[in-house]
Design an enzyme around this catalytic site. Structure first.
Site, PDB file in Angstrom:
ATOM      1  N   HIS A  78      34.133   3.502  31.045  1.00 22.79           N
ATOM      2  CA  HIS A  78      34.764   2.181  30.957  1.00 22.79           C
ATOM      3  C   HIS A  78      34.326   1.476  29.674  1.00 22.79           C
ATOM      4  CE1 HIS A  78      35.913  -1.954  31.889  1.00 22.79           C
ATOM      5  NE2 HIS A  78      34.649  -2.317  31.719  1.00 22.79           N
ATOM      6  N   ASP A 107      53.116  -2.623   1.670  1.00 18.86           N
ATOM      7  CA  ASP A 107      52.591  -1.731   2.718  1.00 18.86           C
ATOM      8  C   ASP A 107      51.081  -1.719   2.573  1.00 18.86           C
ATOM      9  OD1 ASP A 107      52.050   0.480   4.538  1.00 18.86           O
ATOM     10  OD2 ASP A 107      54.148   1.016   4.299  1.00 18.86           O
ATOM     11  N   TRP A 143      27.262   3.203  28.113  1.00 20.14           N
ATOM     12  CA  TRP A 143      27.939   3.259  26.811  1.00 20.14           C
ATOM     13  C   TRP A 143      26.919   3.171  25.681  1.00 20.14           C
ATOM     14  CZ3 TRP A 143      28.683   0.228  22.421  1.00 20.14           C
ATOM     15  CH2 TRP A 143      28.136  -1.059  22.451  1.00 20.14           C
ATOM     16  N   SER A 171      37.939   7.850  11.950  1.00 24.96           N
ATOM     17  CA  SER A 171      39.158   7.040  12.010  1.00 24.96           C
ATOM     18  C   SER A 171      38.867   5.599  11.590  1.00 24.96           C
ATOM     19  CB  SER A 171      39.707   7.089  13.437  1.00 24.96           C
ATOM     20  OG  SER A 171      40.605   6.043  13.643  1.00 24.96           O
ATOM     21  N   SER A 172      37.772   5.042  12.123  1.00 27.84           N
ATOM     22  CA  SER A 172      37.454   3.651  11.804  1.00 27.84           C
ATOM     23  C   SER A 172      37.128   3.468  10.330  1.00 27.84           C
ATOM     24  CB  SER A 172      36.239   3.179  12.607  1.00 27.84           C
ATOM     25  OG  SER A 172      36.575   3.029  13.938  1.00 27.84           O
ATOM     26  N   HIS A 255      24.842  -3.925  16.987  1.00 31.30           N
ATOM     27  CA  HIS A 255      25.022  -5.359  16.885  1.00 31.30           C
ATOM     28  C   HIS A 255      26.155  -5.745  15.936  1.00 31.30           C
ATOM     29  CE1 HIS A 255      24.364  -9.192  18.434  1.00 31.30           C
ATOM     30  NE2 HIS A 255      24.597  -9.643  17.227  1.00 31.30           N
ATOM     31  N   GLU A 257      28.598  -4.011  15.461  1.00 27.67           N
ATOM     32  CA  GLU A 257      29.777  -3.577  16.215  1.00 27.67           C
ATOM     33  C   GLU A 257      30.338  -4.705  17.084  1.00 27.67           C
ATOM     34  OE1 GLU A 257      31.728  -1.003  16.413  1.00 27.67           O
ATOM     35  OE2 GLU A 257      32.739  -1.455  18.311  1.00 27.67           O
ATOM     36  N   TYR A 259      30.238  -7.799  16.496  1.00 29.61           N
ATOM     37  CA  TYR A 259      30.948  -8.752  15.631  1.00 29.61           C
ATOM     38  C   TYR A 259      32.228  -8.155  15.080  1.00 29.61           C
ATOM     39  CZ  TYR A 259      26.984 -11.700  16.289  1.00 29.61           C
ATOM     40  OH  TYR A 259      26.032 -12.451  16.873  1.00 29.61           O
ATOM     41  N   SER A 270      42.275 -18.794  14.486  1.00 25.76           N
ATOM     42  CA  SER A 270      42.418 -19.729  13.366  1.00 25.76           C
ATOM     43  C   SER A 270      43.845 -19.775  12.838  1.00 25.76           C
ATOM     44  CB  SER A 270      41.490 -19.329  12.215  1.00 25.76           C
ATOM     45  OG  SER A 270      40.162 -19.320  12.659  1.00 25.76           O
ATOM     46  N   HIS A 304      17.167  -7.725  19.281  1.00 28.00           N
ATOM     47  CA  HIS A 304      17.244  -8.636  20.426  1.00 28.00           C
ATOM     48  C   HIS A 304      17.860  -7.960  21.649  1.00 28.00           C
ATOM     49  CE1 HIS A 304      21.366 -10.313  18.927  1.00 28.00           C
ATOM     50  NE2 HIS A 304      21.563  -9.372  19.783  1.00 28.00           N
ATOM     51  N   HIS A 305      18.390  -6.752  21.452  1.00 31.57           N
ATOM     52  CA  HIS A 305      18.837  -5.975  22.607  1.00 31.57           C
ATOM     53  C   HIS A 305      17.670  -5.216  23.224  1.00 31.57           C
ATOM     54  CE1 HIS A 305      23.143  -6.526  21.670  1.00 31.57           C
ATOM     55  NE2 HIS A 305      22.721  -6.530  20.424  1.00 31.57           N
ATOM     56  N   THR A 330      28.391 -19.947  14.244  1.00 35.30           N
ATOM     57  CA  THR A 330      29.339 -19.846  15.348  1.00 35.30           C
ATOM     58  C   THR A 330      29.738 -21.242  15.808  1.00 35.30           C
ATOM     59  OG1 THR A 330      28.153 -17.856  15.981  1.00 35.30           O
ATOM     60  CG2 THR A 330      29.793 -18.677  17.526  1.00 35.30           C
ATOM     61  N   LYS A 333      32.283 -22.801  13.562  1.00 35.68           N
ATOM     62  CA  LYS A 333      33.657 -22.351  13.812  1.00 35.68           C
ATOM     63  C   LYS A 333      34.267 -23.112  14.980  1.00 35.68           C
ATOM     64  CE  LYS A 333      34.878 -18.189  12.528  1.00 35.68           C
ATOM     65  NZ  LYS A 333      35.036 -18.079  11.108  1.00 35.68           N
ATOM     66  N   ARG A 452      21.968  -4.421  36.330  1.00 39.78           N
ATOM     67  CA  ARG A 452      23.279  -3.875  36.013  1.00 39.78           C
ATOM     68  C   ARG A 452      23.276  -2.364  36.239  1.00 39.78           C
ATOM     69  NH1 ARG A 452      23.399  -3.828  29.382  1.00 39.78           N
ATOM     70  NH2 ARG A 452      25.437  -2.917  29.718  1.00 39.78           N
TER      71      ARG A 452
END
Lengths: 532, 386
Positions: A78, A107, A143, A171-172, A255, A257, A259, A270, A304-305, A330, A333, A452
């Site tokens: 998932h 293009d 994950w 790909s990315s 991290h 990722e 963002y 926006s 921080h993770h 943040t 914004k 979790r």
């Protein structure tokens, strides 16, 4: 290929090829954008089905529907599918459709590579999903695939997972190089960087993040591969390695990722809020600087993770302070969006509803993020449902809502037809209620002590889990309505004008709806309204 | 610590403000279902205060920001004839809403820093306990300079499979009950030395605000001074495989004299176990003990009928090790099999238990090898480093 070139010479209609090969060989940014968006929706439903299995099992205490082995495969797949298969490709699809139209380019800069970077994805995800049917089952280590659970203790299918991740990374990286080159080289003559729409800005920054961190992800899975098959011991203490090294490398990717999954959402919101407030975006410059600051900070907060892995106090303090700093750009914004709405002339069509829900619910996710940054409190929150609630608040009513807002907002431009507004609003309210009923109670059970990634739980968590599951079913099934609305819109509906929305500004609204197969073959000259 | 006092008034004020604002009408009984526990240590209460303080700050910011949004959405609508204003930038405002959050963050960071320093204060401890995570149970070792008196035991889930599979009613403490809880005295500084034997686990007791990852090959420490006697329950907090959800932690905090009595009993048991290794066991004794050990240790993977869940957990019936040479069988149980989920049980079972379980596996479910192992034989293999 040659047929396309000939067509160029003989035929001024410049239409797409006929049949399935149009999609296989296409180098048109609009076709590829469409492919990305449909692929991502398919993955969204696939990952969503897995979420339904998870929530069905957690509907009541006890093991009813699946066994713990399969439950762990579901949580893992998932997460992987939603992150790499649904959210990221959706934003790449939006970038393909919109970046050239927003900057007045004909293009993407590298069309053939654009085709490759999409067509890698179906193979990568087929490979990853096929592991569900392999002996020993699919990846079951979350994950975040922490070693040694994902190395010494992993099912044999981990090797397929590693190869699939490599493909997604390729790909990315190709996709983001394409975005960078397009934005830097193909802007309409005279368009300055600080004149670009914010969606283009956020994608430019996102693309750099991707180029920086996808190789790190490739590195960490390669180290796993070496540990599993070639006798190295990067992550095995028995061989002189360190399991925590895995987490450092993974989160140095992970991290930024997160963002990568939110910055383009900022760009979408926006674009939408000024349109429906009929007022220019407040603080354009500060929005650009805030986006860049968030991107920079994302590289220096990864641990921080990992507050509970036993980092020395100096490290804990540094990562706490740095993480708290993210709240500043943040906040800027959010304040700018609110100031854009203030004294506007607002109307609340479906894209605006999703965008406002984004601002509110993403901010709630930001609050829990700030709480998680506080190390002593994080010792209680870490790896509980409080964290699950936090990141789902920023990802579902955050990223996913922004993608839906974008779909409704630009659908008339893509199809030439207006979608059914009352169905769209119904979809919004079902999703809004569903998402909150699903994830808000998860804050409670997390604080009360539910870890979790568990298939079964103690009795005091039963009530809120049942509520959460009911919300999840509501949210899940509401998305079929979204599918119906999109298909209905493609098949027909009220014809859209070029501008579509009364308050819309930007180059994409100067071309007819539906957007012709080729746009801006000659660059636009009037750039005054490029960023609304 | 003086910095903590400085902001104590702030935290108390906001906690009071918050609780009176939002939860005054909530029955106190329902409180623990939706919020963090205050716990039973000084640290856990500080953490709770910090949590409530931050929550209050977030709620206040939320009221302001969402309030402005809602007012705007109500008043500035096109349907009410609102005309859009023209402003779209204001440097002063941008600076204002950059500075204000920074000030708020500093106010948050000060108490957080002092609490964290208190948590990291590695002073002398009264009792050292090694906490070792296994898939999927905990082992507690009360470190003692005299190895003969070292108390060491496994603590595993006590909830029966029938309750988990809905074949029996779920009782109180469902999934949060263990066979052998960790026992500690109150008002003593207990140091937990946390490590793991296989994958990463996390030792978490919410009432102590202790959560630390158990990482194979590394030892991390954490500590607690528990102030009230009672039973405190937690769970493994890091995904560790199939039964991650089924390895609870139960700590019984008792007065000092009760702890002393308990420890003396445990030390006596440890001595007896040590002696049993030298004695000759009968087949019946081995089978009886073996069945207990199997159910406690092997069953989750190899299943009650010995059929396992291939390929991860192979069947033990009529094939492979259990019907092969007995030395190989003992070796795998003692030392595990690298690259598979089979652990080295030499670390968690004593020689008598290993002898018993090997004997049991060779003579049940239709396996009829008829042979048996004496604990002394297992001990020999351990001593010779096999």
């Amino acid at each position: 290929m040659s047929a396309v070139i000939e067509e160029h010479h003989d035929d001024h209609h410049h239409g797409p090829d006929k049949g399935i090969l149009r999609w296989v060989f296409t180098t048109n940014h609009k076709d590829i954008g469409t492919l990305y968006l449909w692929f991502s929706f398919l993955m969204f439903l696939t990952g969503g089905c897995m979420a339904m299995v998870i929530r069905a099992e957690l509907f009541q205490p006890g093991l009813q529907i699946v066994q713990p082995e399969f439950f762990n495969q579901m949580t893992t797949m998932h997460g992987l599918i939603m992150v790499f298969g649904a959210v990221m490709p959706a934003f790449v699809g939006l970038a393909n459709w919109l970046v050239p139209m927003m900057i007045g380019a004909p293009d993407m800069a590298l069309p053939r590579m654009n085709n490759y970077s999409f067509w890698i994805l179906p193979f990568a995800f087929s490979m990853m999903l096929s592991s569900l049917f392999m002996e020993g089952g699919a990846p079951n280590f979350g994950w975040t695939f922490y070693a040694p659970l994902s190395t010494e203790y992993a099912p044999p299918s981990v090797t397929f997972f590693i190869f699939a991740v490599h493909l997604m990374g390729i790909s990315s990286i190709m996709g983001s190089i394409n975005v960078v080159v397009t934005i830097l080289n193909l802007r309409a003559p005279g368009m300055r960087l600080m004149q670009m729409p914010l969606f283009v800005w956020t994608w430019l920054i996102t693309a750099y993040l991707l180029i920086a961190v996808m190789p790190v992800l490739a590195g960490v899975v390669t180290m796993m591969l070496m540990d599993i098959h070639f006798g190295t011991a990067f992550f095995s203490a028995g061989g002189g390695g360190d399991p925590v090294l895995f987490q450092h490398v993974f989160w140095f990717f992970g991290h930024p990722e997160v963002y990568i999954m939110i910055l383009p959402a900022f760009g979408v919101v926006s674009a939408i809020i000024p349109t429906f407030a009929r007022k220019r975006l407040f603080g354009y410059d500060s929005m650009v600087y805030a986006t860049a600051s968030i991107a920079f900070l994302s590289f220096i907060v990864w641990a921080h993770h990992m507050f509970t892995v036993g980092i020395p106090i100096a490290g804990e303090l540094y990562f706490m302070y740095a993480t708290m700093l993210i709240a500043v750009p943040t906040g800027v914004k959010v304040f700018n969006w609110v100031a854009t709405m203030w004294r506007g002339s607002m109307s609340f069509e479906t894209p605006m509803l999703f965008a406002i829900a984004f601002v509110i619910l993403f901010t709630i996710g930001g609050f829990s993020g700030l709480m998680l940054a506080i190390v002593p409190a994080d010792f209680q929150y870490h790896d509980t449902y409080f964290v699950v609630a936090h990141f789902h608040y920023v990802l579902v009513p955050g990223s996913v809502f922004s993608i839906m807002a974008a779909a409704y907002y630009w659908l008339p431009k893509w199809t030439g037809n207006m979608y059914d507004e009352s169905l769209g609003k119904t979809h919004f309210w079902l999703s809004f209620i569903g998402v909150n009923v699903t994830f808000f109670p998860q804050h409670f059970v997390g604080l009360a002590g539910m870890p979790r990634r568990i298939p079964d739980y103690a009795l005091q968590f039963a009530d809120y889990n049942m509520i959460s599951s009911m919300g999840a079913f509501l949210f899940g099934f509401s998305q079929l309505l979204f599918l119906f609305i999109v298909i209905k819109c493609i098949r027909g509906g009220k014809k859209a004008t070029s501008q579509v929305w009364e308050g819309a500004h930007g180059l994409e609204w100067t071309i007819p709806s539906p957007a012709p197969y080729h746009t801006f073959s000659t660059p636009p000259e009037d750039l005054r309204e490029a960023h609304g | 610590m003086y910095r903590a006092k400085q902001c104590k008034w702030l935290m108390t004020l906001s906690a009071l403000l918050f609780s009176s604002l939002f939860f005054s009408n909530l029955a106190l009984a329902g409180w623990s279902d939706v919020n963090m526990t205050q716990g039973v240590t000084e640290i856990s209460r500080e953490v709770y205060d910090l949590h409530m303080f931050m929550f209050a700050v977030c709620v206040l910011i939320g009221i302001v920001v969402f309030g402005v949004m809602i007012v705007s959405m109500l008043l500035h609508r096109k349907s009410l004839g609102a005309q859009p204003a023209n402003f779209h930038e204001h440097t002063g405002l941008e600076i204002f809403w950059t500075i204000v959050p920074i000030v708020i963050l500093v106010v948050l960071a000060i108490p957080a820093t002092s609490t964290l320093r208190a948590m990291y204060d590695a002073g002398d401890s009264d009792i050292d306990i090694e906490v070792r995570g296994f898939q999927w149970k905990w082992q507690y070792t009360y470190l003692n300079d005299n190895p003969g008196e070292e108390v060491k035991f496994i603590s595993a889930l006590k909830t029966p499979q029938e309750e988990i599979h809905n074949q029996a009613n779920k009782r109180e403490h469902y999934l949060l009950d263990v066979d052998n809880p960790l026992v500690i005295p109150i008002n003593k500084r207990i140091r937990f030395l946390i490590t793991s034997n296989d994958v990463i686990h996390a030792f978490w007791v919410p009432a102590f605000a202790v959560k630390k990852d158990a990482i194979p090959g590394f030892v991390h420490e954490s500590w607690a001074v528990v102030e009230e006697p009672g039973i405190y329950r937690g769970q493994c907090a890091e995904l560790c495989g199939k039964d991650h959800g089924f390895m609870p932690i139960v700590v019984r905090a008792v007065p000092q004299d009760e702890y002393d009595t308990w420890l003396a009993e445990k030390q006596e048991e440890a001595r007896q176990v040590y002696e049993t290794v030298g004695k000759q066991w009968t087949m019946a004794e081995l089978m009886e003990t073996g069945e207990q050990v199997y159910n406690q240790t092997c069953l989750t993977c190899h299943q009650a009928n010995g059929q396992g869940i291939p390929p991860a957990f192979p069947s033990l019936v009529g094939q492979g090790l259990t019907v092969g040479p007995i030395e190989n069988h003992i070796d795998i149980v003692l030392n595990g099999k690298s690259g598979t989920a089979m652990q080295a049980f030499g670390a968690q079972l004593n020689p008598a238990q290993i002898a018993a379980v090997v004997t049991y596996e060779r003579n049940t479910w239709g396996n009829a090898m008829g042979d048996m192992v004496q604990p002394s034989k297992v001990n020999e293999m351990i001593q010779s480093g096999q």
